[in-house]
Design a protein around this motif. Structure first.
Motif, PDB file in Angstrom:
ATOM      1  N   ALA A  33       4.510  -1.587  -0.047  1.00 34.92           N
ATOM      2  CA  ALA A  33       4.012  -0.212  -0.008  1.00 34.92           C
ATOM      3  C   ALA A  33       2.497  -0.179  -0.160  1.00 34.92           C
ATOM      4  N   LEU A  34       1.950  -1.062  -0.998  1.00 32.59           N
ATOM      5  CA  LEU A  34       0.503  -1.141  -1.158  1.00 32.59           C
ATOM      6  C   LEU A  34      -0.153  -1.595   0.148  1.00 32.59           C
ATOM      7  N   GLY A  35       0.466  -2.560   0.835  1.00 28.34           N
ATOM      8  CA  GLY A  35      -0.059  -3.021   2.125  1.00 28.34           C
ATOM      9  C   GLY A  35      -0.034  -1.924   3.174  1.00 28.34           C
ATOM     10  N   VAL A  36       1.047  -1.173   3.214  1.00 34.27           N
ATOM     11  CA  VAL A  36       1.146  -0.067   4.172  1.00 34.27           C
ATOM     12  C   VAL A  36       0.099   0.997   3.858  1.00 34.27           C
ATOM     13  N   GLY A  37      -0.080   1.292   2.590  1.00 36.33           N
ATOM     14  CA  GLY A  37      -1.088   2.280   2.197  1.00 36.33           C
ATOM     15  C   GLY A  37      -2.492   1.831   2.571  1.00 36.33           C
ATOM     16  N   ALA A  38      -2.782   0.549   2.381  1.00 33.02           N
ATOM     17  CA  ALA A  38      -4.101   0.022   2.736  1.00 33.02           C
ATOM     18  C   ALA A  38      -4.312   0.076   4.250  1.00 33.02           C
ATOM     19  N   ARG A  39      -3.282  -0.230   5.012  1.00 31.16           N
ATOM     20  CA  ARG A  39      -3.378  -0.176   6.474  1.00 31.16           C
ATOM     21  C   ARG A  39      -3.611   1.256   6.961  1.00 31.16           C
ATOM     22  N   ILE A  40      -2.902   2.208   6.374  1.00 30.93           N
ATOM     23  CA  ILE A  40      -3.090   3.618   6.748  1.00 30.93           C
ATOM     24  C   ILE A  40      -4.499   4.072   6.392  1.00 30.93           C
TER      25      ILE A  40
END
Length: 104
Positions: A39-46
């Motif tokens: 979830a942290l990776g997805v948030g950083a990508r967004i």
């Protein structure tokens, strides 16, 4: 009547504590930590994509503003009106004065 109210309040508090406890226990398991990392990776990508989009929009806005303030787009190195060609000793269209040996 009073006993029934306290029973309902106690049961509700127990259910709330049990749900919070299960969520906390699952958050610290291997699967829970992996899910949080994803979830942290997805948030950083967004965030990165939003930042790039905002940067591109602002750059376009600034380019349009600059072009509206100037008389159209300018090209670097374009031979335009008012430019003069520079030689090795300076501008070619100016006459060189020899000041050697002259008196002030």
């Amino acid at each position: 009547m009073r006993g029934a109210i306290w029973f309902v309040v106690g049961a509700g508090a127990g259910v709330y504590a049990m749900v919070k406890g299960r969520r906390a226990a699952e958050a610290f398991t291997a699967d829970g930590l992996r899910d949080r990392a994803q979830a942290l990776g997805v948030g950083a990508r967004i965030f990165r994509d939003e930042l790039a989009t905002g940067k591109a929009e602002k750059e376009l806005e600034l380019r349009e503003w600059i072009e509206s303030r100037t008389a159209g787009p300018k090209q670097i190195g374009a031979a335009g009106v008012g430019q003069q060609r520079l030689g090795l000793t300076g501008p070619e269209n100016e006459a060189q004065q020899n000041t050697e040996g002259s008196n002030p």
